[in-house]
Enzyme design. Structure first.
Site, PDB file in Angstrom:
ATOM      1  N   ASP A   1       0.867  -1.192   0.000  1.00 40.92           N
ATOM      2  CA  ASP A   1       0.000   0.000   0.000  1.00 40.92           C
ATOM      3  C   ASP A   1       0.899   1.235   0.000  1.00 40.92           C
ATOM      4  O   ASP A   1       1.836   1.342   0.788  1.00 40.92           O
ATOM      5  CB  ASP A   1      -0.892  -0.004   1.249  1.00 40.92           C
ATOM      6  CG  ASP A   1      -1.938   1.108   1.220  1.00 40.92           C
ATOM      7  OD1 ASP A   1      -3.139   0.805   1.118  1.00 40.92           O
ATOM      8  OD2 ASP A   1      -1.557   2.294   1.310  1.00 40.92           O
TER       9      ASP A   1
ATOM     10  N   GLU B   1      -3.115  -0.100  -3.968  1.00 41.25           N
ATOM     11  CA  GLU B   1      -2.949  -1.344  -3.212  1.00 41.25           C
ATOM     12  C   GLU B   1      -2.862  -2.571  -4.089  1.00 41.25           C
ATOM     13  O   GLU B   1      -3.637  -2.726  -5.026  1.00 41.25           O
ATOM     14  CB  GLU B   1      -4.174  -1.538  -2.315  1.00 41.25           C
ATOM     15  CG  GLU B   1      -3.975  -1.004  -0.942  1.00 41.25           C
ATOM     16  CD  GLU B   1      -5.279  -1.059  -0.163  1.00 41.25           C
ATOM     17  OE1 GLU B   1      -5.800   0.024   0.157  1.00 41.25           O
ATOM     18  OE2 GLU B   1      -5.764  -2.160   0.107  1.00 41.25           O
TER      19      GLU B   1
HETATM   20  P1  TTP Z   1      -5.374   4.957   1.234  1.00 41.95           P
HETATM   21  O1  TTP Z   1      -4.347   3.944   0.918  1.00 41.95           O
HETATM   22  O2  TTP Z   1      -6.520   4.535   2.095  1.00 41.95           O
HETATM   23  O3  TTP Z   1      -4.730   6.224   1.968  1.00 41.95           O
HETATM   24  P2  TTP Z   1      -3.349   6.958   1.708  1.00 41.95           P
HETATM   25  O4  TTP Z   1      -2.504   6.230   0.723  1.00 41.95           O
HETATM   26  O5  TTP Z   1      -3.629   8.392   1.392  1.00 41.95           O
HETATM   27  O6  TTP Z   1      -2.666   6.933   3.125  1.00 41.95           O
HETATM   28  P3  TTP Z   1      -1.971   5.681   3.894  1.00 41.95           P
HETATM   29  O7  TTP Z   1      -0.538   6.040   4.057  1.00 41.95           O
HETATM   30  O8  TTP Z   1      -2.680   5.607   5.201  1.00 41.95           O
HETATM   31  O9  TTP Z   1      -2.185   4.471   3.033  1.00 41.95           O
HETATM   32  O10 TTP Z   1      -6.013   5.530  -0.077  1.00 41.95           O
HETATM   33  C1  TTP Z   1      -5.273   5.690  -1.276  1.00 41.95           C
HETATM   34  C2  TTP Z   1      -5.697   6.959  -1.993  1.00 41.95           C
HETATM   35  O11 TTP Z   1      -7.097   6.904  -2.269  1.00 41.95           O
HETATM   36  C3  TTP Z   1      -5.492   8.212  -1.174  1.00 41.95           C
HETATM   37  O12 TTP Z   1      -4.182   8.748  -1.303  1.00 41.95           O
HETATM   38  C4  TTP Z   1      -6.557   9.128  -1.703  1.00 41.95           C
HETATM   39  C5  TTP Z   1      -7.668   8.207  -2.138  1.00 41.95           C
HETATM   40  N1  TTP Z   1      -8.748   8.232  -1.134  1.00 41.95           N
HETATM   41  C6  TTP Z   1      -9.815   9.109  -1.319  1.00 41.95           C
HETATM   42  O13 TTP Z   1      -9.882   9.846  -2.321  1.00 41.95           O
HETATM   43  N2  TTP Z   1     -10.805   9.151  -0.382  1.00 41.95           N
HETATM   44  C7  TTP Z   1     -10.785   8.368   0.749  1.00 41.95           C
HETATM   45  O14 TTP Z   1     -11.703   8.447   1.583  1.00 41.95           O
HETATM   46  C8  TTP Z   1      -9.673   7.467   0.936  1.00 41.95           C
HETATM   47  C9  TTP Z   1      -9.589   6.602   2.166  1.00 41.95           C
HETATM   48  C10 TTP Z   1      -8.686   7.440  -0.031  1.00 41.95           C
HETATM   49 MG    MG Z   2      -2.207   4.175   0.865  1.00 37.60          MG
HETATM   50 MG    MG Z   3      -4.780   2.068   0.026  1.00 33.95          MG
END
Ligand code: TTP
Ligand code: MG
Ligand code: MG
Length: 348
Positions: free
Chosen positions: A6, A107
């Site tokens: 991720d 992911e």
């Molecule tokens: P995530 O992998 O959930 O979050 P992230 O990569 O920003 O942070 P982390 O280090 O905790 O993994 O989500 C991936 C991308 O998806 C994120 O950068 C932006 C988008 N996203 C949204 O647009 N809205 C949301 O509610 C979430 C959870 C993610």
């Molecule tokens: Mg992420």
């Molecule tokens: Mg993610």
């Protein structure tokens, strides 16, 4: 063994690289709805911003109240660009591991006998080629790998064996288990289930009564330490793209087209492998200011991977150069609107 990768604060991390002045600042990626200047929601935020309580999904106005004045950067979401980076990561992972399933824009799950070693190699490759940080979990089950990654964030790599995995999952509160949403969590709380291991104390018949056969059985299996050991099915891919960096910033059509030709060959290997024909072709242009532009065309009759598209590419490149005076730093190609070679559409 399974690995789960991720990307860290994915959209915000990409924007940090695009805006060197963002160093040390809170970076908030916004989905502006356009109704008023600040209406809309936060997509994601970097770790600096998380310390101020800014979160995905929060109204932008609330994030602006929480963010430190003069030390924050609020940027509009640029999905096109993040999608192109995601496609590059996808390519790197598939070069490294045999069985891969992408589960979201940032992911991936993979199965590989050499997963611990592959994880290390991949993490380094993503850093070296894209200058991005990610976190990887490695475990004997898909769930274990995902939860190990969550615990190792950010910029982490965590490999656990079967007994460590059992302990980690057993002791996790149920709310933290991927797939257990707020509604299931609430129902479990009222049964007195706090940690995953508490699930083993509940009669499986009762779990099935409350949650249905599928979810009830799944919850029971979690409680007794039986975890999924298969990658789920990959969702039908709707497009394939490749993107690459030019040897120097240029607007020379010859140089641009020869890079596109290289990328086209890579993308077409995939089309050939997957037996797809396509109905749309796009060329992606990333200018020196790192803005993304796209020129597309679609075909009434689907094209096969073996058909020559040099003229179409020339046309799209010329159209772009005519209307934009900037130098290009990167270019990409994207095929979409797939049909299986039999002629039946795969996009219902
Ligand atoms: P995530 O992998 O959930 O979050 P992230 O990569 O920003 O942070 P982390 O280090 O905790 O993994 O989500 C991936 C991308 O998806 C994120 O950068 C932006 C988008 N996203 C949204 O647009 N809205 C949301 O509610 C979430 C959870 C993610
Ligand atoms: Mg992420
Ligand atoms: Mg993610």
């Amino acid at each position: 063994m399974f690995l789960h990768l991720d990307m860290d604060y994915f959209f915000a991390q990409i924007e940090e690289k695009r805006h060197p002045e963002a160093e040390g600042l809170v970076v908030v990626i916004c989905v502006f709805s356009g109704r008023t200047k600040d209406s809309g929601a936060v997509s994601t935020v970097n770790y600096e911003g998380r310390e101020y309580g800014i979160k995905s999904g929060m109204p932008i106005i609330n994030a602006k109240r929480l963010a430190p004045v003069g030390k924050s950067l609020f940027l509009p979401i640029d999905k096109e660009y993040y999608g192109a980076i995601s496609a590059q990561i996808n390519f790197l992972i598939r070069q490294e591991c045999k069985k891969v399933v992408q589960s979201s824009i940032d992911e991936w799950n993979a199965e590989d006998d050499l997963a611990p070693k592959k994880a290390e190699v991949l993490k380094n490759k993503i850093k070296k080629e894209l200058d991005l940080n990610c976190t990887i979990g490695v475990a004997p089950s898909v769930l274990g790998a995902k939860m190990a990654a969550a615990l190792a964030k950010p910029d982490g790599l965590k490999t656990i064996d079967a007994s460590e995995e059992r302990k980690m999952i057993d002791e996790s509160i149920v709310e933290k288990v991927p797939g257990i949403g707020p509604k299931t969590n609430q129902a479990l709380q009222s049964l007195g289930v706090k940690q995953v291991k508490d699930l083993a104390k509940i009669d499986p018949i009762k779990l099935i009564e409350i949650f249905g056969r599928k979810s009830g059985t799944h919850l029971h299996n979690l409680g007794i330490g039986e975890y999924e050991r298969e990658l789920g099915p990959e969702k039908e891919q709707e497009e394939v793209s490749r993107i690459g960096t030019l040897s120097h910033e240029t607007r020379d059509p010859q140089l641009i087209l020869s890079k596109i030709d290289e990328l086209e060959k890579e993308a077409k290997d995939w089309l050939m492998e997957m037996k797809k024909s396509y109905k749309s072709l796009s060329i992606i242009f990333i200018t020196q200011d790192l803005k993304t532009h796209t020129k597309s065309m679609s075909f009434h009759n689907p094209k096969m991977w073996s058909q020559d598209i040099t003229n179409e590419e020339k046309e799209l490149v010329a159209a772009f150069l005519k209307e934009n005076p900037a130098n290009l730093r990167r270019v990409g190609i994207r095929f979409g609107g797939f049909l299986d070679r039999g002629g039946q559409t795969t996009l219902f």
